[in-house]
Design an enzyme around this catalytic site. Structure first.
Site, mmCIF file in Angstrom:
data_model
loop_
_atom_site.group_PDB
_atom_site.id
_atom_site.type_symbol
_atom_site.label_atom_id
_atom_site.label_comp_id
_atom_site.label_asym_id
_atom_site.label_seq_id
_atom_site.Cartn_x
_atom_site.Cartn_y
_atom_site.Cartn_z
ATOM 1 N N LYS A 1 0.878 -1.195 -0.053
ATOM 2 C CA LYS A 1 0.003 -0.130 0.125
ATOM 3 C C LYS A 1 0.703 1.064 -0.266
ATOM 4 O O LYS A 1 2.158 1.075 0.281
ATOM 5 C CB LYS A 1 -1.036 -0.163 1.171
ATOM 6 C CG LYS A 1 -0.227 -0.139 2.415
ATOM 7 C CD LYS A 1 -1.081 0.026 3.709
ATOM 8 C CE LYS A 1 -0.286 -0.028 4.870
ATOM 9 N NZ LYS A 1 -1.091 -0.375 6.170
ATOM 10 N N ARG B 1 -11.488 0.600 13.753
ATOM 11 C CA ARG B 1 -11.512 0.920 12.438
ATOM 12 C C ARG B 1 -12.554 0.199 11.545
ATOM 13 O O ARG B 1 -13.615 -0.024 12.069
ATOM 14 C CB ARG B 1 -9.797 0.780 11.647
ATOM 15 C CG ARG B 1 -9.637 1.903 10.645
ATOM 16 C CD ARG B 1 -7.826 1.717 10.487
ATOM 17 N NE ARG B 1 -7.653 0.541 9.786
ATOM 18 C CZ ARG B 1 -6.274 0.562 9.251
ATOM 19 N NH1 ARG B 1 -5.474 1.460 9.602
ATOM 20 N NH2 ARG B 1 -6.162 -0.578 8.512
ATOM 21 N N TYR C 1 15.658 30.880 5.527
ATOM 22 C CA TYR C 1 14.477 31.730 5.803
ATOM 23 C C TYR C 1 14.780 31.989 7.499
ATOM 24 O O TYR C 1 14.802 31.112 8.234
ATOM 25 C CB TYR C 1 13.233 31.001 5.610
ATOM 26 C CG TYR C 1 12.982 30.919 4.269
ATOM 27 C CD1 TYR C 1 13.292 31.938 3.342
ATOM 28 C CD2 TYR C 1 12.346 29.920 3.498
ATOM 29 C CE1 TYR C 1 13.050 31.949 2.060
ATOM 30 C CE2 TYR C 1 12.183 29.454 2.342
ATOM 31 C CZ TYR C 1 12.421 30.930 1.494
ATOM 32 O OH TYR C 1 12.037 30.521 0.157
ATOM 33 N N MET D 1 10.894 24.507 0.939
ATOM 34 C CA MET D 1 9.911 23.705 0.202
ATOM 35 C C MET D 1 10.974 22.832 -0.851
ATOM 36 O O MET D 1 10.566 21.754 -1.069
ATOM 37 C CB MET D 1 9.025 24.582 -0.764
ATOM 38 C CG MET D 1 8.068 23.665 -1.270
ATOM 39 S SD MET D 1 6.766 24.694 -2.426
ATOM 40 C CE MET D 1 5.897 25.817 -1.269
HETATM 41 C C1 LIG Z 1 -0.645 -1.641 6.857
HETATM 42 C C2 LIG Z 1 -1.164 -2.715 6.975
HETATM 43 C C3 LIG Z 1 -0.507 -3.929 7.344
HETATM 44 C C4 LIG Z 1 0.991 -3.993 7.409
HETATM 45 O O1 LIG Z 1 1.456 -3.321 8.596
HETATM 46 P P1 LIG Z 1 2.966 -3.205 8.854
HETATM 47 O O2 LIG Z 1 3.066 -2.871 10.248
HETATM 48 O O3 LIG Z 1 3.444 -2.243 7.955
HETATM 49 O O4 LIG Z 1 3.383 -4.704 8.657
HETATM 50 C C5 LIG Z 1 -1.257 -5.057 7.625
HETATM 51 N N1 LIG Z 1 -2.651 -5.105 7.496
HETATM 52 C C6 LIG Z 1 -3.228 -3.938 7.340
HETATM 53 C C7 LIG Z 1 -4.937 -4.223 7.469
HETATM 54 C C8 LIG Z 1 -2.551 -2.739 6.884
HETATM 55 O O5 LIG Z 1 -3.593 -1.814 7.021
#
Ligand SMILES: *Cc1c(COP(=O)(O)O)cnc(C)c1O
Length: 392
Positions: free
Chosen positions: A43, A144, A284, A332
């Site tokens: 992700k 969540r 700055y 920036m």
């Molecule tokens: C991000 C995530 C993971 C991986 O977590 P890490 O701590 O980066 O290994 C696994 N499951 C879900 C649902 C996640 O959102």
């Protein structure tokens, strides 16, 4: 060296080590010893490392890839088509519109059913003659997405009528508090809630054999009882320990300290190297003043690229293998570094913002601590515009 031209211009670039990625996957296969499958989380643009580079490298090394957005999954199906790779299992864990559900079903992309919006999607799937593969998400204590274990059987009773359009392949959940602690009471309560939810679902929907997955990197390293049939490795795929606590616990629990290799280096060529007279101000707000005649190097990288402004007054970079302080405020598109100790003329120099040079290590964790955050955020925020280069 045509490639060299591509990424050694004035901007900064990332080097992604294929060897380190392979090593880190191997570490988890060794811990798993075949008892469960090792899935990989790509992700957030592969935690900032770049989906397009990371996905082809890890493709042959795992049986399932996890992402949040369907767009990431579509990109991966495209890469497979372009490179004539077989389709790997991909699971989208984030929310979906009904159009995206249809497209995922069509592309054999698995999805997560984590709320009741699916009630409206199922008839659409049916009229399209489509079928989706889903994993039910249980909220076992993170607060969540997902269903509560106590009510999930009732909440999902309606699925009985949709066996023709949906295959339930797995049940998943996610831990809330495995990284920050060395005692795992809360995680243990989540494991119990997970088991209860799975049993309730089995009783109500007779799912048959399904995958159960709960652990991310930290739990895989420190809570063997939570590893069920598969794990989802994110941060540690990229060579990071989830936290110092995980590292300590892992050594005790595994009787060994797995060797994770950081995958990413961040480098930048100077835009200008010049001498400033004693008493000159830098940056700055005139927050820095040279206490002596000084050599400074200006690097074309800043908070736009993901270099945190908060490191002000604390950070250094590596130039010619030595630590050189970042002086004045992070801008920036620029940082300014005091290179008095390493240069004596205005020849351009390369800075390592994250990475190693001889025996000096500048880790993403160090940058994170200077910026009052965690390494996850440092790498995930590396601009997607940065050039990324696969190295061996
Ligand atoms: C991000 C995530 C993971 C991986 O977590 P890490 O701590 O980066 O290994 C696994 N499951 C879900 C649902 C996640 O959102």
């Amino acid at each position: 060296m045509e490639d060299q031209l591509n990424y050694s211009g004035s901007a900064s670039w990332l080097e992604i080590s294929a060897k380190a990625l392979k090593n880190n996957v191997e570490v988890f296969h060794k811990i798993a010893k075949g008892r469960y499958s090792v899935g990989l989380v790509l992700k957030g643009n592969a935690y900032g490392h770049g989906t397009e580079l990371v996905f082809p490298v890890v493709h042959p090394l795992t049986d399932c890839i996890y992402v949040i957005t369907p767009q990431d999954a579509f990109t991966m199906r495209q890469i497979e088509a372009d490179r004539k790779l077989p389709r790997k299992r991909i699971l989208v864990m984030g929310p979906l519109t009904s159009d995206e559900v249809l497209k995922c079903s069509h592309l054999e992309i698995e999805m997560v059913l984590g709320d009741l919006s699916w009630i409206e999607v199922l008839p659409i799937l049916r009229s399209a003659g489509s079928r989706s593969i889903v994993h039910i998400h249980l909220d076992t204590g993170l607060g969540r997405e997902g269903f509560n274990s106590e009510t999930v059987a009732r909440d999902l009773e309606f699925l009985k009528d949709f066996g023709d359009v949906m295959t339930i392949r797995g049940v998943m959940s996610h831990f809330a508090n495995t990284e920050d602690v060395t005692e795992q009471d809360y995680a243990t309560s989540q494991v119990a809630a997970f088991k209860a939810g799975v049993s309730a679902l089995q009783a109500e929907l007779s799912l048959g054999p399904i995958e159960e997955h709960l652990s991310a990197s930290a739990a895989t390293l420190v809570i063997p009882a939570a590893n069920f049939s598969r794990v989802r490795i994110g941060i540690s795929l990229y060579g990071f320990w989830p936290s110092p606590e995980t590292r300590i616990s892992s050594k005790l629990i595994l009787n060994d300290l797995p060797k994770l290799d950081p995958v990413l280096s961040w480098k930048c060529m100077s835009q200008i190297v010049k001498k400033l007279k004693k008493g000159s101000f830098v940056g700055y707000g005139c927050t820095f003043r040279c206490s002596q005649d000084s050599w400074i190097a200006v690097f074309p990288v800043g908070y736009y690229d993901g270099y945190p402004r908060l490191v002000f007054g604390k950070a250094h970079v590596l130039v010619r293998g030595r630590r050189c302080p970042v002086i004045g405020r992070v801008m920036m598109n620029h940082i300014i570094v005091d290179v008095t100790n390493v240069v004596s003329d205005s020849t351009p120099v390369e800075a390592i913002l994250i990475g190693n040079d001889s025996d000096e290590i500048l880790s993403a964790e160090m940058l994170a601590s200077w910026a009052d955050t965690i390494q996850y955020e440092i790498v995930a925020r590396l601009g997607s515009h940065l050039k990324r280069k696969l190295v061996s």
